[in-house]
Design an enzyme around this catalytic site. Structure first.
Site, PDB file in Angstrom:
ATOM      1  CG  ASP A 422      -1.932   1.031   1.321  1.00 35.66           C
ATOM      2  OD1 ASP A 422      -2.297   1.576   0.259  1.00 35.66           O
ATOM      3  OD2 ASP A 422      -2.413   1.321   2.441  1.00 35.66           O
ATOM      4  CD  GLU A 425      -0.193   5.390  -3.827  1.00 33.16           C
ATOM      5  OE1 GLU A 425       0.197   5.678  -2.674  1.00 33.16           O
ATOM      6  OE2 GLU A 425      -0.816   4.349  -4.084  1.00 33.16           O
ATOM      7  CG  ASP A 496      -8.303   4.303   0.121  1.00 31.28           C
ATOM      8  OD1 ASP A 496      -8.090   3.068   0.116  1.00 31.28           O
ATOM      9  OD2 ASP A 496      -7.623   5.105   0.770  1.00 31.28           O
TER      10      ASP A 496
HETATM   11  O1  MIG Z   1      -4.342   5.964   4.304  1.00 29.94           O
HETATM   12  O2  MIG Z   1      -3.626   0.734   5.663  1.00 29.94           O
HETATM   13  O3  MIG Z   1      -5.905   2.055   0.334  1.00 29.94           O
HETATM   14  O4  MIG Z   1      -6.817  -0.199   1.690  1.00 29.94           O
HETATM   15  O5  MIG Z   1      -6.848  -0.102   4.484  1.00 29.94           O
HETATM   16  C1  MIG Z   1      -4.909   4.753   4.620  1.00 29.94           C
HETATM   17  C2  MIG Z   1      -4.801   1.447   5.831  1.00 29.94           C
HETATM   18  C3  MIG Z   1      -3.898   3.676   4.337  1.00 29.94           C
HETATM   19  C4  MIG Z   1      -5.003   2.909   2.357  1.00 29.94           C
HETATM   20  C5  MIG Z   1      -5.417   1.706   1.605  1.00 29.94           C
HETATM   21  C6  MIG Z   1      -6.428   0.944   2.386  1.00 29.94           C
HETATM   22  C7  MIG Z   1      -5.854   0.556   3.734  1.00 29.94           C
HETATM   23  C8  MIG Z   1      -5.409   1.797   4.485  1.00 29.94           C
HETATM   24  N1  MIG Z   1      -4.475   2.552   3.665  1.00 29.94           N
END
Ligand code: MIG
Length: 765
Positions: A422, A425, A496
């Site tokens: 995650d 980016e 998200d």
């Molecule tokens: O800013 O890890 O897209 O799936 O549950 C939130 C917490 C950070 C973003 C991800 C989401 C995940 C969440 N993450």
């Protein structure tokens, strides 16, 4: 900019065009793929997407066209004596003009794609003073449209042209009349049609013309801009802030041919482990051993088949990657081995940001080795993410990828089965990373501006390669950020989304376009990540989600829980029905993954992919195909229990009632809350599995072949579903021929693996 073309030189399949002011290159890679390259920034391609040499030997000609001979509509502004050449392969030709204008034709001489000769003329412009006034009311005025980019290419558009692909963008299937940007972005606001960029940058699109089709892969990692006729209906453009002009023109006879060409270049998804195609349960907020045991128990008690539960950031000790919080999880190893006994795998999240903390091994080791991104002054660059102050591993460096990959042992030792990347980016809490932060591009220093869009790609690559080495199994890596070619290393989810009907609707074109862009193994958060879902939305979302290759219910901390048993008996049984449907179709999904590895064709497909001549499906946003045999027409609007379904040419059967339909027509179809309209193509053979709570609960299940009225043939694939032995021939392939009238002939095409205990044939009607 380029001036007159004086002459050219040729070295093998590379043609160097000498213009007055600039040198440009054409590289004939295959009969159908030509690379166009202007080295504004680096001498060579340095592609992250195209790995290895893709040149095939092609016999082509390059001839000079005598003046006056060539009079296409696009040459009006050129003098008759401008030097012009035509490059011809067996499938394509490319006419080369002064000022580096190129026009591509198919083998029959039909113009496919012409460079636009005029200057960019936005059809919409407002004055500075008006902008100021509008801004005073709080409007966000964006008038960047029409600005030339330092690197750019502008091509003509015909009235009927439709544009597909471009990876993961919001909005409809057809991207014509919209503009987008490629800059991997983590923006938690509801993803609307007007969003220019989400988490992924896949600079590939397909232009479908009234007659003919082509693709363009624009391999530039800098912030890029795509304007598909919004600025002016007569042309489209792609361009970037920096980098080379480096694009591949991909020709072919059909859309599948173009997808095959693009995935030939950037690679195809390797076959996944079979269990990864099962159902996954997740939520940001499961934060203790007790909660996890409870979720697993509820799944089984409610008879919801499930193969994996995901561990979001709360498993870590203060959000430090490669740690496990021992206060809330006394013994993760035992928890995971108990899960294993229940047939449930664990997938853990790993973010790139490493906490700045003395004596934390990941931090200390990385600092000692210089593995983190640096400021231009040579200090380690610090921003902030979940753990607070954090540093960014420089994944463009091969040693960093190796180091990261080796550390994954922490997870494999505990029995973790897959990794979810995650925030890659990369996201940051303390404002965006400045463009000049120093990242590495393999063997040379580079910048954030250049490496941003491939950061997630390189992280996924590190994870894939490390995991493969540690386990010998097919790695299961989920990534949020991607670049072209990430399909070789990871599956992806769309980030998200929210519990909104518009987001359920968008899930269809979004996943279809990802599939066309080489990323087949995708899914949306079922039920929606942000905001609160309703029982009805949940029931409808599972009917779409059960066809997503990545099949996961996931939800945000702070929004209403959305495990399937929280919405009452009716929704629970609908939910179960569609998860069970997915489990019965697993052999079909697995076959589609095999097809994908061989041809690049995605698992879920827009109708236009197989029926491109049918104008009724060129803008079809609310139906999709699963492979070639299933057509899904889900309900994606609140309160709707009946909908219009378009069936393309041929005979189709209602999956539930077996009713026959003649294609080429629209039909009103009943769709009460427990029904997702599904249609099967006449003659289809659908391989199915017996009911199970998880993949291979029955150690070696029988194969069920559902044979539908009509004629057709189908290749079914079988292997151990786990490792790479299939690449050495350890698989079986069965050619099944439906001769109609309850006559099925099965012939083994390849034998390298054990047979099914039994194959049960079920004739439908
Ligand atoms: O800013 O890890 O897209 O799936 O549950 C939130 C917490 C950070 C973003 C991800 C989401 C995940 C969440 N993450």
């Amino acid at each position: 900019m380029f001036g007159k073309l004086s002459d050219y030189t040729q070295d093998g399949q590379i043609i160097t065009l000498h213009y007055e002011k600039q040198t440009a290159y054409l590289h004939v890679l295959t009969d159908k793929i030509i690379n166009v390259f202007v080295p504004y920034y680096t001498k060579d391609h340095r592609s992250k997407a195209v790995e290895g040499n893709k040149e095939q030997q092609v016999s082509f000609t390059l001839e000079k066209i005598m003046s006056g001979e060539d009079r296409t509509q696009n040459t009006d502004s050129y003098t008759a004596d401008s030097a012009r050449y035509v490059l011809t392969t067996p499938s394509l030709s490319c006419r080369i003009y002064d000022d580096f204008k190129l026009d591509f034709y198919d083998k029959d001489g039909t113009l496919l794609c012409a460079d636009y000769r005029g200057s960019r003329t936005p059809r919409f412009a407002i004055s500075e003073s008006l902008i100021e006034l509008i801004k005073m009311e709080g409007h966000n005025v964006d008038v960047k449209t029409g600005v030339d980019h330092p690197v750019q290419c502008v091509k003509t558009l015909d009235k009927a042209d439709c544009i597909y692909g471009l990876g993961d963008k919001t909005g409809s299937l057809n991207k014509r009349h919209y503009e987008y940007e490629n800059w991997n972005s983590d923006i938690p606001d509801p993803h609307e049609d007007s969003f220019k960029s989400l988490y992924k940058s896949i600079p590939f699109f397909i232009t479908l013309k009234e007659k003919g089709v082509y693709g363009i892969f624009y391999d530039n990692t800098f912030k890029s801009y795509f304007n598909f006729g919004k600025e002016n209906n007569d042309y489209y453009s792609f361009g970037s802030d920096n980098g080379n002009l480096d694009y591949y023109f991909i020709g072919g006879d059909s859309m599948p041919d173009i997808v095959a060409g693009y995935t030939y270049l950037t690679g195809r998804m390797p076959l996944p482990q079979k269990w990864t195609l099962g159902y996954h349960q997740s939520r940001w907020g499961y934060d203790s051993e007790e909660t996890f045991r409870d979720i697993a128990g509820q799944l089984r008690a409610n008879r919801i088949p499930c193969d994996a539960i995901h561990f979001d950031i709360d498993y870590m000790e203060r959000f430090k990657v490669f740690t496990w919080d021992k206060t809330r999880f006394a013994d993760p190893k035992t928890l995971l081995s108990d899960f294993k006994k229940q047939g449930i795998k664990a997938v853990t999240i790993i973010d790139p940001g490493v906490k700045v903390e003395k004596d934390y091994d990941m931090y200390e080791e990385g600092i000692a080795c210089g593995y983190y991104a640096k400021t231009p002054e040579g200090e380690t660059y610090i921003n902030a993410v979940w753990p607070g102050d954090a540093v960014y591993p420089d994944f463009g460096k091969p040693e960093v990828r190796k180091w990261w990959g080796e550390h994954l042992r922490f997870y494999t030792d505990l029995g973790v089965a897959g990794i979810w990347n995650d925030m890659n980016e990369p996201a940051s809490f303390n404002g965006p990373l400045p463009d000049d932060v120093v990242f590495t591009d393999e063997d040379r220093p580079s910048t954030h501006a250049e490496m941003h869009n491939v950061y997630g790609h390189n992280m996924a690559k590190a994870t894939y390669e490390g995991w493969k080495k540690l386990t010998g199994k097919r790695p299961f890596v989920i990534t949020r950020a991607c670049y072209g070619g990430s399909q070789k290393y990871a599956t992806a989810w769309t980030g998200d989304n929210q519990s909104l009907w518009t987001h359920l609707r968008m899930a269809i074109p979004q996943q279809c376009n990802l599939g066309l862009s080489g990323m087949p193994f995708v899914g949306t958060d079922i039920g929606g990540f942000g905001a609160d879902t309703t029982p009805e939305l949940m029931a409808r979302w599972i009917q779409v989600g059960c066809f997503s290759p990545l099949f996961r219910n996931h939800c945000a901390k702070g929004s209403m829980n959305q495990e399937p048993w929280l919405f009452g008996e009716e929704v629970l049984s609908i939910y179960r029905k569609y998860v069970e449907l997915r489990y019965s179709l697993l052999p079909y999904f697995y076959d589609l993954c095999r097809v994908c590895e061989q041809t690049g064709l995605p698992v879920i497909r827009p109708l236009v992919l197989h029926y491109e001549d049918d104008i009724n499906v060129r803008n079809m946003n609310d139906e999709f195909l699963v492979g070639e045999s299933l057509l899904v027409a889900p309900v994606v609007d609140q309160g709707v229990t009946k909908r219009l379904v378009y069936l393309p040419k041929g005979i189709w059967y209602d999956y539930h009632t077996h009713m026959e339909y003649q294609g080429g027509e629209y039909y009103p179809v009943d769709a009460p809350l427990d029904t997702c309209p599904i249609f099967v193509k006449a003659g289809a053979i659908i391989p199915k599995a017996p009911a199970q709570m998880y993949v291979d609960e029955i150690p070696d299940p029988d194969l069920i072949l559902e044979v539908w009225q009509g004629e057709g043939s189908y290749v079914h694939y079988r292997d151990n579903g786990e490792d790479f032995a299939y690449r050495d021939g350890a698989y079986n392939e069965y050619l099944c021929e439906n001769k109609g009238d309850h006559d099925l002939v099965i012939q083994k095409l390849h034998e390298g693996y054990k047979d099914y205990p039994a194959i049960r044939i079920e004739y439908i009607s």
